[in-house]
Enzyme design. Structure first.
Site, PDB file in Angstrom:
ATOM      1  N   MET A  47       0.849  -1.197   0.000  1.00 56.48           N
ATOM      2  CA  MET A  47       0.000   0.000   0.000  1.00 56.48           C
ATOM      3  C   MET A  47       0.885   1.247   0.000  1.00 56.48           C
ATOM      4  O   MET A  47       0.450   2.329   0.376  1.00 56.48           O
ATOM      5  CB  MET A  47      -0.924  -0.005   1.222  1.00 56.48           C
ATOM      6  N   LEU A  50       6.771   2.735   1.589  1.00 51.85           N
ATOM      7  CA  LEU A  50       7.653   1.569   1.653  1.00 51.85           C
ATOM      8  C   LEU A  50       8.828   1.805   2.606  1.00 51.85           C
ATOM      9  O   LEU A  50       9.332   2.916   2.731  1.00 51.85           O
ATOM     10  CB  LEU A  50       8.175   1.236   0.248  1.00 51.85           C
ATOM     11  N   HIS A  51       9.249   0.724   3.233  1.00 53.88           N
ATOM     12  CA  HIS A  51      10.380   0.774   4.164  1.00 53.88           C
ATOM     13  C   HIS A  51      11.209  -0.489   3.958  1.00 53.88           C
ATOM     14  O   HIS A  51      10.920  -1.295   3.056  1.00 53.88           O
ATOM     15  CB  HIS A  51       9.890   0.899   5.611  1.00 53.88           C
ATOM     16  N   HIS A  54       9.512  -3.852   3.297  1.00 52.31           N
ATOM     17  CA  HIS A  54       9.069  -4.093   1.917  1.00 52.31           C
ATOM     18  C   HIS A  54      10.280  -4.400   1.027  1.00 52.31           C
ATOM     19  O   HIS A  54      10.227  -5.272   0.161  1.00 52.31           O
ATOM     20  CB  HIS A  54       8.364  -2.857   1.340  1.00 52.31           C
ATOM     21  N   GLY A 164       4.911 -10.289   3.903  1.00 50.64           N
ATOM     22  CA  GLY A 164       5.665 -10.131   5.152  1.00 50.64           C
ATOM     23  C   GLY A 164       4.932 -10.801   6.301  1.00 50.64           C
ATOM     24  O   GLY A 164       3.725 -10.629   6.470  1.00 50.64           O
TER      25      GLY A 164
HETATM   26  O1  PAF Z   1      -0.248  -5.810   3.656  1.00 48.93           O
HETATM   27  C1  PAF Z   1      -0.628  -4.848   2.951  1.00 48.93           C
HETATM   28  O2  PAF Z   1       0.077  -3.867   2.759  1.00 48.93           O
HETATM   29  C2  PAF Z   1      -2.019  -4.906   2.327  1.00 48.93           C
HETATM   30  O3  PAF Z   1      -2.936  -5.492   3.185  1.00 48.93           O
HETATM   31  C3  PAF Z   1      -2.027  -5.572   0.948  1.00 48.93           C
HETATM   32  C4  PAF Z   1      -1.668  -7.049   1.029  1.00 48.93           C
HETATM   33  C5  PAF Z   1      -1.067  -4.852   0.031  1.00 48.93           C
HETATM   34  C6  PAF Z   1      -3.428  -5.457   0.346  1.00 48.93           C
HETATM   35  O4  PAF Z   1      -3.823  -4.130   0.201  1.00 48.93           O
END
Ligand code: PAF
Length: 297
Positions: A47, A50-51, A54, A164
């Site tokens: 979503m 990012l860090h 990710h 994750g």
């Molecule tokens: O873990 C997340 O960031 C969200 O739940 C995902 C899997 C990207 C779905 O929007």
């Protein structure tokens, strides 16, 4: 007053090697070419904001696959609290830079209209995995996760998806959905990335003050300590809850000690081959809701 209309997105000024794709049609066309040429596709759904957590998923995907696709989509249907959605950090340019460094090939960053031209009315139900813990506290959350992840799997058709373990329960729910809908994708769970003091990396950490971050590091410290005390399941539960609640600025919402596969509650360490403690804690004055888990066996 700052005129934001004068700002040009960074990726328009310095070209990226990685492709940034905004439409489903373009994404499908590009991936069909790769598939026709025999390339494997790894996928990391995110979503944004990012860090390093990710980044570790993306690097693993790059290692394992010919092509790595990362989606950046702040999915409104999984937020049951509009305030939570509103304050979720949005950092698309920095995200693209990080993905470029990690050698991702495609960032898929669609608009909400692109993904949901019509409201998604599909209902998913995978009890107990989606009914307990986060499922009980955030009604509709996992339904929204299944809506978006199923759509993304349909567009990307990945060979492998990298998730994750920070969102331990989410992986269990997605596993059930993959089995139910028959997606041919291998789920690759990846370990939590922690800061040096043990705090699990999370996009929500950006919303904490420095002081709150320090306080939040007690969550993992205490859960980790609880593994070494030789207590029963109930005593471990009570120890963790009272030790964390004893710290100013932290309040446990729930701490559940569960079967690591089914997420059903356990009452003895012999109840399941893998046992995990899942926690949600409110931190600070805003407050920010942090989740984490610890593996007991
Ligand atoms: O873990 C997340 O960031 C969200 O739940 C995902 C899997 C990207 C779905 O929007």
């Amino acid at each position: 007053m700052v005129n934001y209309e004068l700002f040009v997105p960074l990726h328009d000024l310095i070209p990226l090697r990685m492709e940034v794709i905004n439409t489903i049609t373009q994404l499908r066309e590009r991936l069909a070419q790769h598939r026709d040429e025999g390339r494997t596709i790894g996928f990391v759904p995110t979503m944004g904001a990012l860090h390093e957590g990710h980044a570790s998923l993306v690097r693993k995907s790059v290692e394992d696959n010919d092509i790595t696709v990362v989606s950046i989509f702040l999915n409104p249907t999984q937020f049951n609290d509009p305030k939570d959605l509103e304050r979720y950090p949005r950092t698309l340019d920095a995200d693209c830079r990080l993905l470029e460094q990690c050698k991702a090939d495609i960032a898929f960053a669609p608009t909400v209209k692109e993904i949901y031209p019509e409201p998604d009315t599909r209902q998913f139900s995978y009890p107990p995995t989606d009914a307990v813990m986060e499922g009980a506290m955030r009604p509709g959350h996992f339904n929204g996760v299944c809506q978006i992840v199923s759509k993304l799997f349909t567009y990307v058709e990945p060979d492998r998806v990298y998730l994750g373990e920070k969102d331990y329960q989410q992986i269990a729910v997605i596993r059930r959905m993959v089995d139910d809908l028959g997606f041919k994708v291998e789920i690759v769970p990846c370990p939590v990335v922690r800061q040096s003091d043990g705090l699990a990396m999370s996009s929500r950490n950006a919303l904490l003050t420095d002081e709150e971050r320090k306080t939040a590091s007690n969550i993992y410290r205490i859960m980790n300590e609880s593994r070494t005390l030789g207590l029963s399941v109930q005593q471990t539960h009570d120890y963790v809850v009272s030790a964390i609640n004893g710290i100013d600025g932290l309040e446990v919402q729930y701490f559940s000690i569960v079967d690591g596969d089914t997420l059903a509650d356990v009452s003895s360490w012999d109840d399941a081959p893998s046992i995990v403690g899942c926690i949600t804690v409110f931190c600070g004055t805003k407050p920010i809701r942090l989740i984490d888990h610890i593996k007991y066996k």
